[in-house]
Scaffold this motif. Structure first.
Motif, PDB file in Angstrom:
ATOM      1  N   ILE A  53       0.853  -1.189   0.000  1.00 27.27           N
ATOM      2  CA  ILE A  53       0.000   0.000   0.000  1.00 27.27           C
ATOM      3  C   ILE A  53       0.895   1.248   0.000  1.00 27.27           C
ATOM      4  O   ILE A  53       2.095   1.144   0.257  1.00 27.27           O
ATOM      5  N   PRO A  54       0.336   2.426  -0.279  1.00 31.58           N
ATOM      6  CA  PRO A  54       1.164   3.638  -0.269  1.00 31.58           C
ATOM      7  C   PRO A  54       1.927   3.823   1.057  1.00 31.58           C
ATOM      8  O   PRO A  54       1.477   3.386   2.124  1.00 31.58           O
ATOM      9  N   HIS A  55       3.056   4.482   0.952  1.00 32.11           N
ATOM     10  CA  HIS A  55       3.931   4.788   2.092  1.00 32.11           C
ATOM     11  C   HIS A  55       3.137   5.512   3.181  1.00 32.11           C
ATOM     12  O   HIS A  55       2.207   6.280   2.893  1.00 32.11           O
ATOM     13  N   GLU A  56       3.532   5.315   4.404  1.00 35.70           N
ATOM     14  CA  GLU A  56       2.873   5.949   5.554  1.00 35.70           C
ATOM     15  C   GLU A  56       2.790   7.466   5.399  1.00 35.70           C
ATOM     16  O   GLU A  56       1.772   8.088   5.713  1.00 35.70           O
ATOM     17  N   GLY A  57       3.859   8.096   4.899  1.00 34.87           N
ATOM     18  CA  GLY A  57       3.853   9.550   4.707  1.00 34.87           C
ATOM     19  C   GLY A  57       2.845   9.989   3.659  1.00 34.87           C
ATOM     20  O   GLY A  57       2.176  11.011   3.817  1.00 34.87           O
ATOM     21  N   THR A  58       2.722   9.211   2.596  1.00 39.03           N
ATOM     22  CA  THR A  58       1.716   9.499   1.563  1.00 39.03           C
ATOM     23  C   THR A  58       0.321   9.343   2.146  1.00 39.03           C
ATOM     24  O   THR A  58      -0.548  10.201   1.947  1.00 39.03           O
TER      25      THR A  58
END
Length: 163
Positions: A53-58
């Motif tokens: 899944i998308p990066h935590e920051g994203t």
């Protein structure tokens, strides 16, 4: 209805920049009542994060803006993406080089417009969208992506009005 305008955003790992652009673009298209006219996707040129899944920051940036990324998972850009997309939007020069190599090795000409994302924001005088995986600045990425996606939607709306 005629063909939807297909846009694919391409970055390196498909967990930071390109999924953020895909999510923002879809969200803005829906807000402008253009959701039925455009289709967005994203992919990467590197395989380190496939299926993630998308990066935590994203995710944090998208959550704070109330933008959905449901169902997004990292994947590689492929020939079908490049053949089917009206806009192939790469996040930096390295992504552009990788996509051009993929096109050349495949021996075909994509139908769409291959462009760098930052070509949408020439006043920023930046070669590419900085990769927040390395810079840690996901807010800067969201600001650039938001401005660029707005310009791309303006361009598509103008093109559709001309047809």
């Amino acid at each position: 209805m005629e063909h939807k305008v297909k846009v694919i955003f391409v970055c390196l790992g498909n967990i930071c920049r390109s999924p953020m652009a895909e999510a923002v673009f879809r969200h803005m298209a829906a807000e402008r009542n253009m959701g039925q006219l455009v289709e967005a996707d994203s992919a990467g040129t590197g395989d380190w994060h496939l299926g993630k899944i998308p990066h935590e920051g994203t995710r944090r940036e998208l959550d704070s803006a109330g933008i959905s990324y449901d169902g997004m998972k990292s994947r590689l850009v492929d020939r079908q993406d490049l053949q089917d997309s009206d806009y192939i939007v790469v996040m930096d020069s390295a992504n552009e080089r990788d996509v051009r190599e993929l096109i050349q090795s495949g021996g075909y000409t994509p139908q769409g417009n291959l462009m760098r994302f930052m070509d949408l924001l020439p006043e920023k005088n930046m070669d590419g969208v900085p990769d927040p995986y390395y810079t840690g600045d996901f807010n800067q990425t969201r600001e650039l992506v938001t401005a660029g996606c707005s310009r791309l939607l303006d361009r598509i709306a103008h093109e559709l009005a001309i047809r």
